[in-house]
Write a protein that holds these residues in place. Structure first.
Motif, PDB file in Angstrom:
ATOM      1  N   ALA A 141     -21.266 -40.770 -20.341  1.00 43.15           N
ATOM      2  CA  ALA A 141     -20.383 -41.869 -20.701  1.00 43.15           C
ATOM      3  C   ALA A 141     -18.999 -41.418 -21.141  1.00 43.15           C
ATOM      4  CB  ALA A 141     -21.027 -42.712 -21.795  1.00 43.15           C
ATOM      5  N   THR A 142     -18.805 -40.111 -21.395  1.00 46.27           N
ATOM      6  CA  THR A 142     -17.490 -39.623 -21.804  1.00 46.27           C
ATOM      7  C   THR A 142     -16.501 -39.664 -20.643  1.00 46.27           C
ATOM      8  OG1 THR A 142     -18.359 -38.207 -23.532  1.00 46.27           O
ATOM      9  CG2 THR A 142     -16.226 -37.606 -22.638  1.00 46.27           C
ATOM     10  N   CYS A 143     -16.966 -39.387 -19.446  1.00 43.05           N
ATOM     11  CA  CYS A 143     -16.082 -39.215 -18.299  1.00 43.05           C
ATOM     12  C   CYS A 143     -15.717 -40.549 -17.652  1.00 43.05           C
ATOM     13  CB  CYS A 143     -16.745 -38.301 -17.271  1.00 43.05           C
ATOM     14  SG  CYS A 143     -17.092 -36.645 -17.940  1.00 43.05           S
ATOM     15  N   LYS A 144     -14.462 -40.636 -17.243  1.00 40.66           N
ATOM     16  CA  LYS A 144     -13.923 -41.887 -16.693  1.00 40.66           C
ATOM     17  C   LYS A 144     -14.714 -42.357 -15.480  1.00 40.66           C
ATOM     18  CE  LYS A 144      -9.552 -42.308 -16.899  1.00 40.66           C
ATOM     19  NZ  LYS A 144      -8.081 -42.155 -16.699  1.00 40.66           N
ATOM     20  N   LYS A 145     -15.175 -41.424 -14.674  1.00 39.32           N
ATOM     21  CA  LYS A 145     -15.909 -41.799 -13.465  1.00 39.32           C
ATOM     22  C   LYS A 145     -17.205 -42.521 -13.788  1.00 39.32           C
ATOM     23  CE  LYS A 145     -18.049 -37.231 -13.273  1.00 39.32           C
ATOM     24  NZ  LYS A 145     -18.166 -35.964 -12.532  1.00 39.32           N
ATOM     25  N   ASP A 146     -17.714 -42.328 -15.014  1.00 43.47           N
ATOM     26  CA  ASP A 146     -18.956 -42.984 -15.433  1.00 43.47           C
ATOM     27  C   ASP A 146     -18.691 -44.105 -16.433  1.00 43.47           C
ATOM     28  OD1 ASP A 146     -20.604 -41.225 -13.922  1.00 43.47           O
ATOM     29  OD2 ASP A 146     -20.303 -39.695 -15.449  1.00 43.47           O
ATOM     30  N   GLY A 147     -17.445 -44.543 -16.527  1.00 42.13           N
ATOM     31  CA  GLY A 147     -17.122 -45.625 -17.454  1.00 42.13           C
ATOM     32  C   GLY A 147     -16.563 -45.159 -18.779  1.00 42.13           C
ATOM     33  N   GLY A 148     -16.324 -43.841 -18.935  1.00 44.51           N
ATOM     34  CA  GLY A 148     -15.784 -43.315 -20.181  1.00 44.51           C
ATOM     35  C   GLY A 148     -14.263 -43.330 -20.195  1.00 44.51           C
ATOM     36  N   VAL A 149     -13.691 -42.690 -21.199  1.00 40.35           N
ATOM     37  CA  VAL A 149     -12.237 -42.729 -21.375  1.00 40.35           C
ATOM     38  C   VAL A 149     -11.552 -41.436 -20.958  1.00 40.35           C
ATOM     39  CG1 VAL A 149     -12.399 -44.399 -23.247  1.00 40.35           C
ATOM     40  CG2 VAL A 149     -12.452 -41.960 -23.785  1.00 40.35           C
ATOM     41  N   CYS A 150     -12.294 -40.368 -20.727  1.00 40.93           N
ATOM     42  CA  CYS A 150     -11.705 -39.061 -20.451  1.00 40.93           C
ATOM     43  C   CYS A 150     -11.775 -38.726 -18.963  1.00 40.93           C
ATOM     44  CB  CYS A 150     -12.418 -37.969 -21.244  1.00 40.93           C
ATOM     45  SG  CYS A 150     -12.447 -38.277 -23.030  1.00 40.93           S
ATOM     46  N   THR A 151     -10.870 -37.864 -18.542  1.00 42.84           N
ATOM     47  CA  THR A 151     -10.887 -37.366 -17.172  1.00 42.84           C
ATOM     48  C   THR A 151     -11.615 -36.030 -17.146  1.00 42.84           C
ATOM     49  OG1 THR A 151      -8.786 -38.442 -16.677  1.00 42.84           O
ATOM     50  CG2 THR A 151      -9.477 -36.671 -15.209  1.00 42.84           C
ATOM     51  N   CYS A 152     -12.664 -35.932 -16.342  1.00 41.80           N
ATOM     52  CA  CYS A 152     -13.485 -34.731 -16.291  1.00 41.80           C
ATOM     53  C   CYS A 152     -13.412 -34.110 -14.892  1.00 41.80           C
ATOM     54  CB  CYS A 152     -14.949 -35.052 -16.613  1.00 41.80           C
ATOM     55  SG  CYS A 152     -15.176 -35.832 -18.226  1.00 41.80           S
ATOM     56  N   ASN A 153     -13.229 -32.798 -14.865  1.00 38.04           N
ATOM     57  CA  ASN A 153     -13.181 -32.068 -13.605  1.00 38.04           C
ATOM     58  C   ASN A 153     -14.412 -31.177 -13.519  1.00 38.04           C
ATOM     59  OD1 ASN A 153     -12.602 -30.068 -11.561  1.00 38.04           O
ATOM     60  ND2 ASN A 153     -10.451 -30.704 -11.659  1.00 38.04           N
ATOM     61  N   ASP A 154     -15.315 -31.518 -12.617  1.00 28.96           N
ATOM     62  CA  ASP A 154     -16.577 -30.783 -12.507  1.00 28.96           C
ATOM     63  C   ASP A 154     -16.363 -29.356 -12.014  1.00 28.96           C
ATOM     64  OD1 ASP A 154     -17.957 -32.990 -13.370  1.00 28.96           O
ATOM     65  OD2 ASP A 154     -18.358 -33.735 -11.336  1.00 28.96           O
ATOM     66  N   GLN A 155     -15.307 -29.129 -11.207  1.00 25.68           N
ATOM     67  CA  GLN A 155     -15.073 -27.800 -10.665  1.00 25.68           C
ATOM     68  C   GLN A 155     -14.517 -26.844 -11.730  1.00 25.68           C
ATOM     69  OE1 GLN A 155     -14.287 -30.634  -8.710  1.00 25.68           O
ATOM     70  NE2 GLN A 155     -16.224 -30.183  -7.666  1.00 25.68           N
TER      71      GLN A 155
END
Length: 324
Positions: A25-39
């Protein structure tokens, strides 16, 4: 016999999807507010108006940016579990204090940025577990003093920025353990050149002019035209004791109370927060922001939908078995 099998598969798929959404839920792609880069394993939560550290930051994160939010305090466990962090940026917040042990699990941290906050002091041993730290930025705070030995464990530190604070002196031996240091910034502080305590800093600057950026700019507070490294022992002759600014009681109050009768002493108002602590009230470690509240509501709705679908699947299995 395919009915129960299909129902079981449906339950497994729904459970997996709901758990995955809750944990990410932290990551924007899952509805969170932060931008997460998996790579790159980077998480960027900059400029989100956050008043608390987002929960569920991926444990694999190596760089975490929380720049320019509204953080005024941190939970002691805010970064626990993030032992792979190499960069942590808290630049441009409103931090006034740091809890003891808040960085203890960041054993791989190389870059810590806390510039442009409102820190007035540092807890003792706050950096003791950061043995791999190479850059420490404390510029633009309100630091009035440094604890004894606060940098003693930072043998790999290369850059230290203490500029634009309220420092009048540093403890004797404060920089002696910085064997890898190559860049120190000290300007913009009101160094007290009338006290003997300043002589350690004077000598250290003189011995490390190539490492101090703008060595001549580390100037005395009462005479900005004179650099600390130019102070003589005759000028720095006083034995000065700097009060603990967090606990010192103004002399005028002590004198007034000592000279008054008990009946004359006014009743001092007790802050509401003291009553709350007395009654056992404690603020939560993480205060939710508006986006986090929305995330929580969506989470509850998702949980309710999850249980509705489970119930429907169970009823379907029961119905199928009765027919069989």
């Amino acid at each position: 016999m395919m009915g129960p099998v299909l129902a079981a598969c449906l339950l497994i798929i729904l459970s997996t999807a709901w758990i995955s959404q809750a944990n990410g839920a932290t990551c924007k792609k899952d509805g969170g507010v932060c931008t997460c880069n998996d790579q790159t394993k980077n998480v960027d939560c900059s400029s989100k108006g956050l008043t608390a550290i987002p929960s569920n930051i991926p444990v694999e994160t190596t760089e975490l940016r929380l720049n320019f939010n509204s953080l005024s305090k941190l939970s002691p466990t805010a970064f626990h579990g993030l032992s792979k962090l190499t960069l942590l940026s808290l630049q441009g917040n409103q931090l006034q204090t740091l809890p003891v042990g808040v960085f203890d699990q960041l054993v791989n941290l190389a870059d810590l940025r806390m510039n442009i906050n409102q820190l007035r002091s540092l807890p003792p041993k706050i950096f003791d577990n950061l043995s791999k730290l190479k850059e420490l930025n404390l510029e633009g705070n309100q630091l009035q003093s440094l604890p004894e030995g606060v940098f003693d464990k930072l043998a790999e530190l290369k850059t230290l920025d203490l500029s634009s604070n309220q420092l009048q002196s540093v403890p004797h031996g404060a920089f002696d353990s910085l064997s890898s240091i190559s860049n120190v910034q000290l300007f913009g502080n009101p160094w007290d050149c009338s006290c003997k305590d300043i002589l350690y800093l004077r000598d250290w600057i003189n011995d490390n002019k190539d490492k101090v950026t703008g060595a001549q700019d580390a100037a005395c507070g009462d005479q900005q035209s004179k650099a600390v490294l130019e102070i003589t022992e005759e000028e720095a002759a006083e034995d000065c004791v700097y009060p603990n600014t967090t606990t010192a009681i103004p002399t005028t109050i002590i004198t007034t109370l000592a000279s008054s009768n008990d009946d004359d002493i006014p009743e001092l108002p007790v802050p509401q927060e003291n009553f709350q602590k007395f009654l056992g009230y404690q603020e939560p470690d993480h205060l939710p922001t508006q986006p986090q509240c929305l995330m929580s509501i969506s989470g509850y709705l998702g949980l309710m939908m999850f249980f509705v679908l489970i119930s429907a699947a169970i009823l379907y299995v029961i119905h199928f078995l009765k027919k069989a």
